[in-house]
Structures are given as C-alpha cells and as structure tokens.
Design a protein around this motif. Structure first.
Motif, mmCIF file in Angstrom:
data_model
loop_
_atom_site.group_PDB
_atom_site.id
_atom_site.type_symbol
_atom_site.label_atom_id
_atom_site.label_comp_id
_atom_site.label_asym_id
_atom_site.label_seq_id
_atom_site.Cartn_x
_atom_site.Cartn_y
_atom_site.Cartn_z
ATOM 1 N N SER B 9 0.863 -1.178 0.000
ATOM 2 C CA SER B 9 0.000 0.000 0.000
ATOM 3 C C SER B 9 0.897 1.225 0.000
ATOM 4 C CB SER B 9 -0.887 0.020 1.247
ATOM 5 O OG SER B 9 -1.893 -0.970 1.156
ATOM 6 N N LEU B 10 0.599 2.165 -0.868
ATOM 7 C CA LEU B 10 1.455 3.343 -0.964
ATOM 8 C C LEU B 10 0.640 4.572 -1.341
ATOM 9 C CD1 LEU B 10 3.656 3.126 -4.197
ATOM 10 C CD2 LEU B 10 1.650 1.716 -3.808
ATOM 11 N N SER B 11 1.223 5.718 -1.099
ATOM 12 C CA SER B 11 0.576 6.974 -1.448
ATOM 13 C C SER B 11 0.744 7.223 -2.942
ATOM 14 C CB SER B 11 1.194 8.118 -0.651
ATOM 15 O OG SER B 11 2.545 8.299 -1.035
ATOM 16 N N LEU B 12 -0.019 8.184 -3.457
ATOM 17 C CA LEU B 12 0.062 8.499 -4.881
ATOM 18 C C LEU B 12 1.458 8.987 -5.256
ATOM 19 C CD1 LEU B 12 -1.726 8.599 -7.406
ATOM 20 C CD2 LEU B 12 -2.352 10.927 -6.786
ATOM 21 N N ASP B 13 2.176 9.569 -4.308
ATOM 22 C CA ASP B 13 3.541 10.002 -4.582
ATOM 23 C C ASP B 13 4.584 8.957 -4.178
ATOM 24 O OD1 ASP B 13 2.760 10.674 -1.967
ATOM 25 O OD2 ASP B 13 4.081 12.403 -1.847
ATOM 26 N N GLY B 14 4.159 7.720 -3.946
ATOM 27 C CA GLY B 14 5.105 6.617 -3.888
ATOM 28 C C GLY B 14 5.663 6.236 -2.527
ATOM 29 N N PHE B 15 5.056 6.733 -1.434
ATOM 30 C CA PHE B 15 5.575 6.417 -0.102
ATOM 31 C C PHE B 15 4.741 5.333 0.570
ATOM 32 C CE2 PHE B 15 6.774 10.902 -0.827
ATOM 33 C CZ PHE B 15 8.151 10.753 -0.764
ATOM 34 N N THR B 16 5.437 4.386 1.213
ATOM 35 C CA THR B 16 4.756 3.294 1.916
ATOM 36 C C THR B 16 4.680 3.545 3.414
ATOM 37 O OG1 THR B 16 6.799 2.084 2.258
ATOM 38 C CG2 THR B 16 5.593 1.635 0.227
ATOM 39 N N ALA B 17 5.392 4.567 3.869
ATOM 40 C CA ALA B 17 5.387 4.922 5.288
ATOM 41 C C ALA B 17 5.938 6.335 5.398
ATOM 42 C CB ALA B 17 6.251 3.959 6.101
ATOM 43 N N GLY B 18 5.651 6.969 6.501
ATOM 44 C CA GLY B 18 6.192 8.305 6.726
ATOM 45 C C GLY B 18 7.565 8.240 7.347
ATOM 46 N N PRO B 19 8.192 9.393 7.564
ATOM 47 C CA PRO B 19 9.485 9.417 8.266
ATOM 48 C C PRO B 19 9.260 9.235 9.767
ATOM 49 C CG PRO B 19 8.761 11.655 7.775
ATOM 50 C CD PRO B 19 7.706 10.738 7.211
ATOM 51 N N ALA B 159 -3.220 4.624 -2.499
ATOM 52 C CA ALA B 159 -4.191 5.406 -1.733
ATOM 53 C C ALA B 159 -4.252 6.838 -2.270
ATOM 54 C CB ALA B 159 -3.802 5.414 -0.254
ATOM 55 N N PRO B 160 -5.429 7.468 -2.228
ATOM 56 C CA PRO B 160 -5.592 8.818 -2.768
ATOM 57 C C PRO B 160 -5.087 9.876 -1.793
ATOM 58 C CG PRO B 160 -7.693 8.033 -1.958
ATOM 59 C CD PRO B 160 -6.712 6.910 -1.757
ATOM 60 N N VAL B 161 -3.795 9.842 -1.569
ATOM 61 C CA VAL B 161 -3.182 10.803 -0.650
ATOM 62 C C VAL B 161 -1.772 11.111 -1.137
ATOM 63 C CG1 VAL B 161 -2.357 8.949 0.883
ATOM 64 C CG2 VAL B 161 -2.626 11.257 1.795
ATOM 65 N N VAL B 162 -1.366 12.361 -0.984
ATOM 66 C CA VAL B 162 0.016 12.768 -1.236
ATOM 67 C C VAL B 162 0.647 13.016 0.134
ATOM 68 C CG1 VAL B 162 1.482 14.604 -2.173
ATOM 69 C CG2 VAL B 162 -0.432 13.726 -3.526
ATOM 70 N N LEU B 163 1.718 12.282 0.443
ATOM 71 C CA LEU B 163 2.347 12.389 1.770
ATOM 72 C C LEU B 163 3.523 13.364 1.784
ATOM 73 C CD1 LEU B 163 2.318 8.639 2.882
ATOM 74 C CD2 LEU B 163 0.840 10.483 3.720
ATOM 75 N N GLY B 164 4.223 13.466 0.676
ATOM 76 C CA GLY B 164 5.301 14.450 0.585
ATOM 77 C C GLY B 164 6.653 13.992 1.092
ATOM 78 N N ARG B 165 6.680 12.978 1.952
ATOM 79 C CA ARG B 165 7.952 12.495 2.475
ATOM 80 C C ARG B 165 7.741 11.123 3.096
ATOM 81 N NH1 ARG B 165 8.763 15.098 8.106
ATOM 82 N NH2 ARG B 165 6.668 14.900 8.920
ATOM 83 N N GLY B 166 8.832 10.397 3.286
ATOM 84 C CA GLY B 166 8.738 9.086 3.905
ATOM 85 C C GLY B 166 9.600 8.050 3.209
ATOM 86 N N GLU B 167 9.184 6.791 3.355
ATOM 87 C CA GLU B 167 9.916 5.662 2.786
ATOM 88 C C GLU B 167 9.390 5.421 1.390
ATOM 89 O OE1 GLU B 167 12.220 3.784 4.580
ATOM 90 O OE2 GLU B 167 12.029 5.330 6.129
ATOM 91 N N ARG B 168 10.261 5.538 0.388
ATOM 92 C CA ARG B 168 9.806 5.493 -0.998
ATOM 93 C C ARG B 168 9.967 4.102 -1.617
ATOM 94 N NH1 ARG B 168 8.540 9.167 -4.661
ATOM 95 N NH2 ARG B 168 9.458 11.027 -3.756
ATOM 96 N N LEU B 169 8.872 3.580 -2.165
ATOM 97 C CA LEU B 169 8.943 2.351 -2.947
ATOM 98 C C LEU B 169 9.481 2.686 -4.331
ATOM 99 C CD1 LEU B 169 8.036 -0.645 -2.434
ATOM 100 C CD2 LEU B 169 6.066 -0.136 -3.865
ATOM 101 N N LEU B 170 10.067 1.704 -5.012
ATOM 102 C CA LEU B 170 10.575 1.872 -6.382
ATOM 103 C C LEU B 170 11.715 2.884 -6.444
ATOM 104 C CD1 LEU B 170 7.198 1.921 -8.373
ATOM 105 C CD2 LEU B 170 8.781 0.015 -8.133
ATOM 106 N N ALA B 171 12.482 2.996 -5.369
ATOM 107 C CA ALA B 171 13.658 3.873 -5.360
ATOM 108 C C ALA B 171 14.913 3.010 -5.363
ATOM 109 C CB ALA B 171 13.641 4.768 -4.123
#
Lengths: 200, 200
Positions: B9-19, B159-171
């Motif tokens: 599960s990830l945010s629209l900007d590619g994060f699976t968790a926050g910092p 998920a329909p959310v932009v988190l802006g920072r965190g742990e990025r998938l596909l990096a």
C-alpha cells in the motif's frame, strides 16, 4: 463550470521526463517513447482520455516544455511542434523573459507571461471562453500549480515502466488528500487515474 | 508454479510509510490510517485483493517491519501483531543479528535470517510448500528484491493521498519495463494495480 485540469503521462515511479532534456532529447535520457506510446499506438482505445486533453480552451506550460533554450529568447525558436501545434488555442508560456505573442497555424497562439502562475491562470481563464484550462506541463509547472491548490482535476496516465531518475511529479507539493474520480481504466500501455485534490 | 509476490500500500507520490517510524508511530509521521483504511473499512469490497495477500505460504520482511528496535535483540519484542499475528505461516525476518525462531499462536513462526535476501528467499520457498512467497515489506526490503529481479508479481494498492515524504517504494531499483496484469480496479479508498516486472 470550467475547471483547471492537468493531464500528465508518468512512469510508475513518478517521473514525467528523464534527466538531461535537450534539443535532441526533448523528454530527456532513457525515456524514449515509453510514456507517450499509448497516444500514438492506441488512439482509438484511449479516445476518451485524448478527447479530454484536447477539450481545454486554453493551455499553460513552463518554458522548459516550450523549448530547450534558457535566458534571452532565440526568436527563431517556435516550439517543438512545427508550424501547426496540436493545441489549436491560446497557450500561455511561463517565463522570466518577455516576448511578443507568436501566432501559429491551426489556431495556436503562444503568449509569454512574465508575472507568475496566478497571472497566467487569470489570462488563460479569460482566453478559454468558459472551457477548461489545462496545465500542460512539465512536472515543475504542474507541481507549482498543485502546491498552490489551483488544480481541480489531475488526470494521471501511468506507463508500465520504472525510469529511476528524471523530473518528478508530485514533488514539493506538500501533503493532501485527493478524491478519485470515476474508475481506473487502461490497457497494457497505460493506466488512467483521475483525482480531485482536496482544497485545504 | 509458485510466484514471488509483493503487496504494498502506498501513497500516490510513492511512499509506503512516513518518516520517523517508532514504537508509537509504526507507520511513521503524517500517515495515520491513510494507506491501510481500505483493508479495515472495506474488507468485502476488496475481498479478492485481501485473499491474494493472505494466500502466500511464506513471508519475508525487513527487520524494521518486524519492530522498532535496532542492534542486538530485545528478546521481549515479539512483533507488532500481538499473540496471534495475521500471517499464519512462516515469516522470515532479514536481520544482521541472529535470534532463535519465535513461534506464535495461529501458525505464525518468525525465523531470523542473517545471510541475505537470496538465502531468505530460498528458505521461504522451501517453507511455502508450493504456495507463493510474499515479500511483505517494508519499502527498503521490497526495493532490494526488485533491484535483484526476484519479484514475479508486484501488486500496488495506491491510496488517494500525497504524503510528501517518507519511505519510498521503487527507489534505487534501476530502470525496467513492467507488464500490467489484469485490469485496474478499486474504490474511493484505494486503487489496485498489478504488474509483472520484466526480467533483464
């Protein structure tokens, strides 16, 4: 009521273009046709998405999308699209360098706006004659409009490719929720996702 | 034939968790329930996706997903999930610190693997008894398996959310094409996208 929309093709890891954009590589290194093949190879399959893109009455783009030049204008540069660009309407180009409007064949006129994104949007709304205004790109320009809360409908066209580097959409735009619009659709070449950013 | 899968599960900007993940904030700052609401609030609507997640015969996770501790083990820590974790099978935890296997109620046993991702996958395949092996997370662990070309099916839940920072998938996973599997689906809370990474 007319909306401010943006249609962006991007990779699964969020890039709309590769690094090193230049005259020879308008979409940057390592991208090739991967992000935009769907429009050229499957136009019938994606007729609805393509119609939505071209339905806008006016367009806004960053200078980097208009051309590879920086600084003072090379007045010989008339955009990437040849004599008859595909916009067929007014296009407002964000720039720090003033330039007279440039009228092309087929109804496209490029206007050069030096007083910022809100001013460009105001002029585009007036010029759109009640139709939508499309923020055409690139990523940096769309991110600016998103961060300012000025986009009503964000239509993402996600290509099945991981690029690893490039110009990232949804970067530096803060944190916010979105509301999905309609149902996701697509083909083996692209997935269409539409969202309304929630206004803070 | 059994596959190596990963559901993220990830945010629209590619994060699976926050910092700032911690004991109090297992999914990090600023995330809340945004990425995982769909599983708890709409289980019937997403029954197929949830069934696919739990169909695996063995699981692999990074130490950071197992717990907030670092360095030598606090043997009192038995994972986030209470006495009866939801895995109901063998779970291989990637770590630099050896630890005896930890048997929980309901069929979950945590095994601690200190010799790398390939060794963990080999053990998980054996333990899965012909069923799929799921790379359960977090982002860093899934990225390692993706970079090594070891994931057969990547199931993204956006998920329909932009988190802006965190742990990025596909990096840090390189550049590659993928093949979409099936058609995208979803609800207002989540969009399901499934891909097969193309093997170089």
């Amino acid at each position: 009521m007319s909306k401010v929309t943006s249609d962006m093709s991007l990779s699964l890891d969020g890039f709309t273009a590769g690094p090193g954009q230049s005259l020879d590589l308008p979409i940057g290194e390592g991208v090739g046709e991967s992000l935009h093949r769907w429009m050229f190879e499957e136009p019938e399959l994606h007729a609805e998405a393509i119609a939505a893109i071209t339905a806008a009455g006016a367009f806004i783009m960053g200078r980097n999308m208009f051309g590879p030049g920086r600084g003072e204008w090379d007045l010989g540069w008339q955009g990437w699209w040849g004599e008859e660009p595909p916009y067929h309407g007014p296009v407002f180009v964000l720039t720090h360098h003033a330039r007279e409007p440039l009228e092309m064949k087929g109804g496209t006129t490029f206007h050069f706006v030096t007083d910022g994104i809100e001013a460009a949007l105001e002029r585009a709304r007036e010029a759109a004659g009640g139709r939508d205004v499309s923020i055409a790109g690139g990523a940096h320009t769309v991110n600016q409009y998103l961060a300012a809360g000025l986009i009503d409908e964000l239509r993402l066209h996600v290509a099945p490719v991981v690029l690893g580097r490039g110009e990232r959409l949804l970067a530096g735009v803060g944190a916010f929720d979105l509301e999905p619009v309609g149902t996701p659709s697509g083909s083996a070449l692209i997935t269409h996702l539409t969202y309304r950013p929630e206004k803070g």
